[in-house]
Write an enzyme that holds these catalytic residues in place. Structure first.
Site, PDB file in Angstrom:
ATOM      1  N   ASP A  32      17.912 -30.697 -45.453  1.00 25.29           N
ATOM      2  CA  ASP A  32      18.230 -30.949 -44.444  1.00 25.29           C
ATOM      3  C   ASP A  32      18.298 -32.281 -43.947  1.00 25.29           C
ATOM      4  O   ASP A  32      18.419 -33.163 -44.959  1.00 25.29           O
ATOM      5  CB  ASP A  32      16.835 -31.037 -43.292  1.00 25.29           C
ATOM      6  CG  ASP A  32      17.261 -30.614 -41.943  1.00 25.29           C
ATOM      7  OD1 ASP A  32      17.248 -29.344 -41.690  1.00 25.29           O
ATOM      8  OD2 ASP A  32      18.042 -31.320 -40.926  1.00 25.29           O
ATOM      9  N   CYS A  60      22.191 -17.996 -35.911  1.00 26.84           N
ATOM     10  CA  CYS A  60      21.590 -17.799 -33.743  1.00 26.84           C
ATOM     11  C   CYS A  60      22.442 -17.957 -33.365  1.00 26.84           C
ATOM     12  O   CYS A  60      22.664 -18.812 -31.469  1.00 26.84           O
ATOM     13  CB  CYS A  60      20.597 -19.434 -34.315  1.00 26.84           C
ATOM     14  SG  CYS A  60      21.093 -20.114 -34.309  1.00 26.84           S
ATOM     15  N   ASP A  73      20.563 -21.026 -42.873  1.00 25.30           N
ATOM     16  CA  ASP A  73      20.133 -20.882 -41.273  1.00 25.30           C
ATOM     17  C   ASP A  73      20.335 -22.104 -40.676  1.00 25.30           C
ATOM     18  O   ASP A  73      19.525 -22.631 -40.200  1.00 25.30           O
ATOM     19  CB  ASP A  73      18.868 -20.426 -41.185  1.00 25.30           C
ATOM     20  CG  ASP A  73      18.224 -20.347 -40.248  1.00 25.30           C
ATOM     21  OD1 ASP A  73      18.748 -20.333 -38.893  1.00 25.30           O
ATOM     22  OD2 ASP A  73      16.371 -20.568 -39.424  1.00 25.30           O
ATOM     23  N   ASN A  97      23.566 -33.396 -46.667  1.00 26.38           N
ATOM     24  CA  ASN A  97      24.184 -32.373 -46.009  1.00 26.38           C
ATOM     25  C   ASN A  97      24.373 -31.159 -46.869  1.00 26.38           C
ATOM     26  O   ASN A  97      24.897 -31.142 -48.033  1.00 26.38           O
ATOM     27  CB  ASN A  97      25.653 -33.499 -45.634  1.00 26.38           C
ATOM     28  CG  ASN A  97      26.646 -32.450 -44.703  1.00 26.38           C
ATOM     29  OD1 ASN A  97      26.452 -31.262 -45.505  1.00 26.38           O
ATOM     30  ND2 ASN A  97      27.090 -33.150 -44.167  1.00 26.38           N
ATOM     31  N   ALA A  98      23.864 -30.221 -46.199  1.00 27.33           N
ATOM     32  CA  ALA A  98      23.199 -28.933 -46.957  1.00 27.33           C
ATOM     33  C   ALA A  98      25.056 -28.701 -47.565  1.00 27.33           C
ATOM     34  O   ALA A  98      25.635 -27.874 -48.457  1.00 27.33           O
ATOM     35  CB  ALA A  98      23.432 -27.715 -46.119  1.00 27.33           C
ATOM     36  N   PHE A 140      18.863 -24.896 -45.211  1.00 25.88           N
ATOM     37  CA  PHE A 140      18.835 -25.627 -43.242  1.00 25.88           C
ATOM     38  C   PHE A 140      17.699 -25.610 -43.383  1.00 25.88           C
ATOM     39  O   PHE A 140      17.387 -24.747 -42.343  1.00 25.88           O
ATOM     40  CB  PHE A 140      19.838 -24.838 -42.641  1.00 25.88           C
ATOM     41  CG  PHE A 140      21.608 -24.954 -42.923  1.00 25.88           C
ATOM     42  CD1 PHE A 140      22.150 -26.577 -42.174  1.00 25.88           C
ATOM     43  CD2 PHE A 140      21.823 -24.260 -43.928  1.00 25.88           C
ATOM     44  CE1 PHE A 140      23.664 -26.360 -42.658  1.00 25.88           C
ATOM     45  CE2 PHE A 140      23.413 -24.385 -44.304  1.00 25.88           C
ATOM     46  CZ  PHE A 140      24.056 -25.626 -43.744  1.00 25.88           C
TER      47      PHE A 140
HETATM   48  N1  SAH Z   1      15.101 -22.386 -41.439  1.00 26.65           N
HETATM   49  C1  SAH Z   1      14.774 -23.193 -40.250  1.00 26.65           C
HETATM   50  C2  SAH Z   1      15.784 -23.734 -39.146  1.00 26.65           C
HETATM   51  C3  SAH Z   1      16.802 -24.151 -38.700  1.00 26.65           C
HETATM   52  S1  SAH Z   1      17.367 -24.685 -37.604  1.00 26.65           S
HETATM   53  C4  SAH Z   1      13.047 -22.544 -39.810  1.00 26.65           C
HETATM   54  O1  SAH Z   1      13.553 -20.878 -39.821  1.00 26.65           O
HETATM   55  O2  SAH Z   1      12.547 -23.287 -39.174  1.00 26.65           O
HETATM   56  C5  SAH Z   1      18.974 -25.927 -38.101  1.00 26.65           C
HETATM   57  C6  SAH Z   1      18.622 -27.100 -38.927  1.00 26.65           C
HETATM   58  O3  SAH Z   1      19.805 -27.812 -39.822  1.00 26.65           O
HETATM   59  C7  SAH Z   1      18.114 -28.447 -37.943  1.00 26.65           C
HETATM   60  O4  SAH Z   1      16.995 -28.460 -38.920  1.00 26.65           O
HETATM   61  C8  SAH Z   1      18.920 -29.739 -38.355  1.00 26.65           C
HETATM   62  O5  SAH Z   1      18.450 -30.821 -38.946  1.00 26.65           O
HETATM   63  C9  SAH Z   1      20.034 -28.652 -39.666  1.00 26.65           C
HETATM   64  N2  SAH Z   1      21.387 -29.166 -40.592  1.00 26.65           N
HETATM   65  C10 SAH Z   1      22.158 -29.264 -39.379  1.00 26.65           C
HETATM   66  N3  SAH Z   1      23.510 -29.469 -39.923  1.00 26.65           N
HETATM   67  C11 SAH Z   1      23.152 -29.637 -41.405  1.00 26.65           C
HETATM   68  C12 SAH Z   1      23.401 -29.878 -42.461  1.00 26.65           C
HETATM   69  N4  SAH Z   1      25.250 -29.835 -42.450  1.00 26.65           N
HETATM   70  N5  SAH Z   1      22.956 -30.181 -43.337  1.00 26.65           N
HETATM   71  C13 SAH Z   1      21.594 -29.999 -43.390  1.00 26.65           C
HETATM   72  N6  SAH Z   1      20.873 -29.714 -42.683  1.00 26.65           N
HETATM   73  C14 SAH Z   1      21.562 -29.531 -41.274  1.00 26.65           C
END
Ligand code: SAH
Length: 400
Positions: free
Chosen positions: A252, A340, A300, A279-280, A231
């Site tokens: 992401d 978080c 994350d 999608n992760a 993420f």
């Molecule tokens: N690791 C980053 C912060 C991540 S915030 C840092 O340290 O700056 C969470 C992120 O997950 C967001 O950018 C959001 O777009 C993404 N996200 C949320 N659900 C997701 C999913 N199912 N698959 C991929 N990305 C996702």
């Protein structure tokens, strides 16, 4: 305007409220107010008293919120004037100057943790981004803007008034650029040049609370390692891992976030990463089926548990991604797993990861149990201030 104990009647709170106050929690709920409704003041600082009339100190009063009072001071004789706010802002900045290293971006004011409930101020180089979430702080917004300018002389001042909680206080959702030409700014973090959009980025621009964790995880990376950042947002972990010579697949589902990540990579002449819009959950499943292997995986995700009620579903979400990640790791690999959600405590997260580890037949050694960066302080008497967990594990085969 100067407020002193002599000029204002106090708001009376219940015995239970007074006990909570004395135990150090800064919030008093509406149900603990004992003053007659028609005697309550407008939003702003008020003296607080217990049922026997003993003055307990000062708090910000929110007429519409369930959290009616937020402590400003334990001192009944405190004078809540411009100098009071200047002192709080100045003290918080002086503390940041001691604890923030290798970063031009940091949180200057973290609400309750800095004695300024309802106010967040983030620094990005010479720019500032702030957010007000209570009606009492909103009532003194112009004064606060003037103080921020006086203490910091920002080149850009962005008001990020897009938090949904503002609605509970009767405040509009409306962000604006108060000063400066553009909301796109640069600030170096841990030796990396990063660009932030103070108007459209998540939070106030980016996830400054992960700043120390980016550096900590990078310390486990080695040149040539295969890493997966599940993420990535604007590449926080991915860029730091690549700067250590690792190869990184960064995922992401937000195209806009990946575009900024890519620009950040270019700014730092890093070219060992692949940005994947996906999608992760799906990608982790796919990679698991394909038996792909990595040396380091970082997860994350956004807060899966936004409330206590959402905990069970959140637990399943964390379990699934951690289980998949563990299966993708080579023996001797590193897993970094973050959450978080304040509602998902560190012990709950450890429990979920332990279950995933047994299912994946892996043995995990806890290398680091980390939290948010020091400029987002955790207050011992306010559990809500401890929200970020970043757990780093060594992942081995379950062979003895
Ligand atoms: N690791 C980053 C912060 C991540 S915030 C840092 O340290 O700056 C969470 C992120 O997950 C967001 O950018 C959001 O777009 C993404 N996200 C949320 N659900 C997701 C999913 N199912 N698959 C991929 N990305 C996702």
């Amino acid at each position: 305007m100067e407020l002193s104990p002599a000029t204002l009647p106090a708001i009376t709170i219940s015995r239970a409220g007074a006990i909570r106050w004395k135990n150090g929690h800064p919030w008093i709920y509406r149900s603990d107010l004992r003053s007659p409704i028609d005697s309550l003041p407008t939003a702003g600082a008020v003296p607080v008293a217990d049922e026997r009339g003993k003055r307990l100190g000062w708090a910000d009063f929110s007429p519409r919120s369930e959290i009616a009072l937020r402590r400003l001071s334990f001192d009944p004789a405190a004078v809540i004037d411009r100098e009071f706010w200047r002192q709080r802002l100045g003290d918080a900045l002086a503390w940041r100057q001691r604890i923030v290293s290798e970063s031009e971006a940091f949180r200057w004011i973290a609400g309750e943790a800095d004695g300024l409930p309802g106010l967040i101020v983030d620094v990005y180089g010479t720019a500032l981004s702030y957010q007000i979430t209570t009606s009492a702080m909103a009532a003194r917004e112009t004064e606060l803007q003037a103080l921020l300018s006086e203490l910091f002389s920002p080149s850009v001042l962005a008001a990020r008034h897009d938090a949904r909680v503002r609605l509970q206080e009767g405040l509009p959702i409306q962000s604006s650029l108060i000063a400066g030409e553009s909301s796109l700014v640069r600030a170096r973090v841990n030796g990396l040049e990063m660009e932030w959009d103070l108007m459209s980025g998540q939070k106030s621009g980016g996830f400054l609370d992960q700043r120390e964790n980016w550096r900590a995880l990078a310390a486990w990376a080695r040149p040539g390692m295969d890493c997966l950042d599940g993420f990535t947002y604007q590449g926080g972990f991915a860029l730091h891992l690549a700067a250590r010579g690792a190869r990184v697949q960064a995922v992401d589902f937000s195209r806009a976030a990946l575009e900024r990540a890519e620009r950040n990579a270019a700014l730092n002449h890093l070219n060992t990463m692949e940005w994947i819009e996906a999608n992760a959950f799906d990608l982790l499943r796919e990679y698991d089926l394909e038996r792909r292997q990595f040396d380091l995986v970082v997860l994350d995700p956004p807060a899966f548990a936004k409330s206590r009620a959402a905990l069970a579903a959140a637990r399943r979400g964390y379990k699934e991604i951690n289980l998949r990640a563990l299966k993708l790791l080579r023996p001797g690999g590193i897993l970094a797993s973050c959450s978080c959600s304040h509602h998902m405590s560190e012990s709950m997260l450890l429990e979920v990861i332990a279950e995933a580890a047994m299912d994946a037949r892996r043995r995990l050694k806890v290398l680091e149990r980390r939290t948010q960066a020091l400029d987002h302080p955790v207050l011992l008497t306010v559990p809500e201030t401890h929200y970020l967990k970043c757990l780093i594990f060594l992942v081995e085969e379950l062979n003895y």
